[in-house]
Scaffold this motif. Structure first.
Motif, PDB file in Angstrom:
ATOM      1  N   ILE A 141     -26.410  36.258  54.724  1.00 18.17           N
ATOM      2  CA  ILE A 141     -26.210  35.264  53.806  1.00 18.17           C
ATOM      3  C   ILE A 141     -24.609  34.842  54.067  1.00 18.17           C
ATOM      4  O   ILE A 141     -24.351  33.634  54.053  1.00 18.17           O
ATOM      5  CB  ILE A 141     -26.490  35.346  52.602  1.00 18.17           C
ATOM      6  CG1 ILE A 141     -27.973  35.285  52.297  1.00 18.17           C
ATOM      7  CG2 ILE A 141     -26.075  34.394  51.355  1.00 18.17           C
ATOM      8  CD1 ILE A 141     -28.691  35.904  50.977  1.00 18.17           C
ATOM      9  N   GLY A 142     -23.717  36.096  53.817  1.00 15.34           N
ATOM     10  CA  GLY A 142     -22.537  35.652  53.973  1.00 15.34           C
ATOM     11  C   GLY A 142     -22.107  34.852  55.439  1.00 15.34           C
ATOM     12  O   GLY A 142     -21.156  34.273  55.399  1.00 15.34           O
ATOM     13  N   ASP A 147     -20.098  29.789  57.875  1.00 12.92           N
ATOM     14  CA  ASP A 147     -20.236  28.700  58.657  1.00 12.92           C
ATOM     15  C   ASP A 147     -19.985  27.242  57.752  1.00 12.92           C
ATOM     16  O   ASP A 147     -19.557  26.580  58.140  1.00 12.92           O
ATOM     17  CB  ASP A 147     -21.430  28.693  59.296  1.00 12.92           C
ATOM     18  CG  ASP A 147     -21.485  29.729  60.499  1.00 12.92           C
ATOM     19  OD1 ASP A 147     -20.701  30.348  60.525  1.00 12.92           O
ATOM     20  OD2 ASP A 147     -22.565  29.827  61.175  1.00 12.92           O
ATOM     21  N   HIS A 148     -20.733  27.395  56.528  1.00 11.73           N
ATOM     22  CA  HIS A 148     -20.706  26.543  55.471  1.00 11.73           C
ATOM     23  C   HIS A 148     -19.203  25.738  55.289  1.00 11.73           C
ATOM     24  O   HIS A 148     -18.692  24.703  55.134  1.00 11.73           O
ATOM     25  CB  HIS A 148     -21.285  26.546  54.394  1.00 11.73           C
ATOM     26  CG  HIS A 148     -22.804  26.575  54.584  1.00 11.73           C
ATOM     27  ND1 HIS A 148     -23.639  26.393  53.467  1.00 11.73           N
ATOM     28  CD2 HIS A 148     -23.679  26.429  55.555  1.00 11.73           C
ATOM     29  CE1 HIS A 148     -24.899  26.373  53.863  1.00 11.73           C
ATOM     30  NE2 HIS A 148     -24.760  26.388  55.049  1.00 11.73           N
ATOM     31  N   ALA A 149     -18.360  27.038  54.957  1.00 13.02           N
ATOM     32  CA  ALA A 149     -16.735  26.827  54.555  1.00 13.02           C
ATOM     33  C   ALA A 149     -16.256  26.456  55.835  1.00 13.02           C
ATOM     34  O   ALA A 149     -15.491  25.095  55.456  1.00 13.02           O
ATOM     35  CB  ALA A 149     -16.459  28.325  54.295  1.00 13.02           C
ATOM     36  N   SER A 150     -16.431  26.716  56.948  1.00 12.29           N
ATOM     37  CA  SER A 150     -15.434  26.199  58.125  1.00 12.29           C
ATOM     38  C   SER A 150     -16.292  24.740  58.181  1.00 12.29           C
ATOM     39  O   SER A 150     -15.513  23.755  58.813  1.00 12.29           O
ATOM     40  CB  SER A 150     -15.626  27.103  59.353  1.00 12.29           C
ATOM     41  OG  SER A 150     -16.979  27.243  59.719  1.00 12.29           O
ATOM     42  N   ASP A 156     -13.940  17.243  56.506  1.00 14.43           N
ATOM     43  CA  ASP A 156     -13.428  16.620  55.370  1.00 14.43           C
ATOM     44  C   ASP A 156     -13.173  15.292  55.770  1.00 14.43           C
ATOM     45  O   ASP A 156     -12.110  15.383  56.676  1.00 14.43           O
ATOM     46  CB  ASP A 156     -12.603  17.580  54.580  1.00 14.43           C
ATOM     47  CG  ASP A 156     -12.586  17.319  52.973  1.00 14.43           C
ATOM     48  OD1 ASP A 156     -13.609  16.819  52.696  1.00 14.43           O
ATOM     49  OD2 ASP A 156     -11.513  17.779  52.262  1.00 14.43           O
ATOM     50  N   GLY A 157     -13.137  14.226  54.796  1.00 18.69           N
ATOM     51  CA  GLY A 157     -12.370  12.893  55.405  1.00 18.69           C
ATOM     52  C   GLY A 157     -13.519  11.899  55.855  1.00 18.69           C
ATOM     53  O   GLY A 157     -14.023  11.243  56.414  1.00 18.69           O
TER      54      GLY A 157
END
Ligand SMILES: [Zn+2]
Length: 157
Positions: A141-142, A147-150, A156-157
């Protein structure tokens, strides 16, 4: 290649093109004796060596069946499963090996399944990689969280 019409023992290739996303080659042939045309399809064989040592031909159907259970109750359609099996086959063919371990097949499934549905991926990985403890799940899960974070900072934008 015998002519299917007159059984002449030779034929001439007039056109070749890859079919089925590169998994096979379709050849248009012409018989020099009767001039009739016919099509042949060539597929490179891909064999799977099971843990028992038994070899069997690769089958997309088996991939789909192996993954379907992990996808139960998830928003995954039969088309998604068929596409996943196709991606797995393409990845395996890209290795250039004619014979693959069942283990390699499992590894090749993990990536596309992760893209398809993360819960199904965790279910499949827990069985396939024999998760034994909560830590194994936490690690998997980590990996997804990272991957979600990166992905979210990049997108973003
Ligand atoms: Zn012929």
């Amino acid at each position: 290649m015998h002519c299917p019409f007159c059984r002449h023992g030779d034929s001439r290739v007039v056109d070749s093109r890859t079919a089925d996303d590169g998994a096979s080659i379709r050849r248009r042939r012409q018989c020099p004796a009767c001039q009739r045309r016919f099509t042949t399809i060539e597929t490179a064989s891909l064999a799977v060596v099971k843990r028992s040592g038994v070899t069997e031909p690769f089958s997309r159907e088996k991939i789909v069946n192996g993954v379907r259970k992990a996808c139960q109750g998830r928003p995954v359609s039969e088309d998604d499963l068929a596409l996943l099996a196709q991606r797995v086959e393409e990845a395996l063919r890209a290795t250039g090996s004619a014979e693959l371990d069942a283990h390699e097949i499992g590894l090749a499934i993990l990536g596309p399944l992760r893209d398809l549905d993360e819960v199904a991926y965790l279910r499949f990985a827990s069985v396939y990689q024999a998760f034994e403890s909560l830590e194994d799940f936490e690690r998997a899960i980590g990996g997804l969280r990272e991957d979600h974070a990166s992905a979210s900072t990049a997108g973003d934008g």
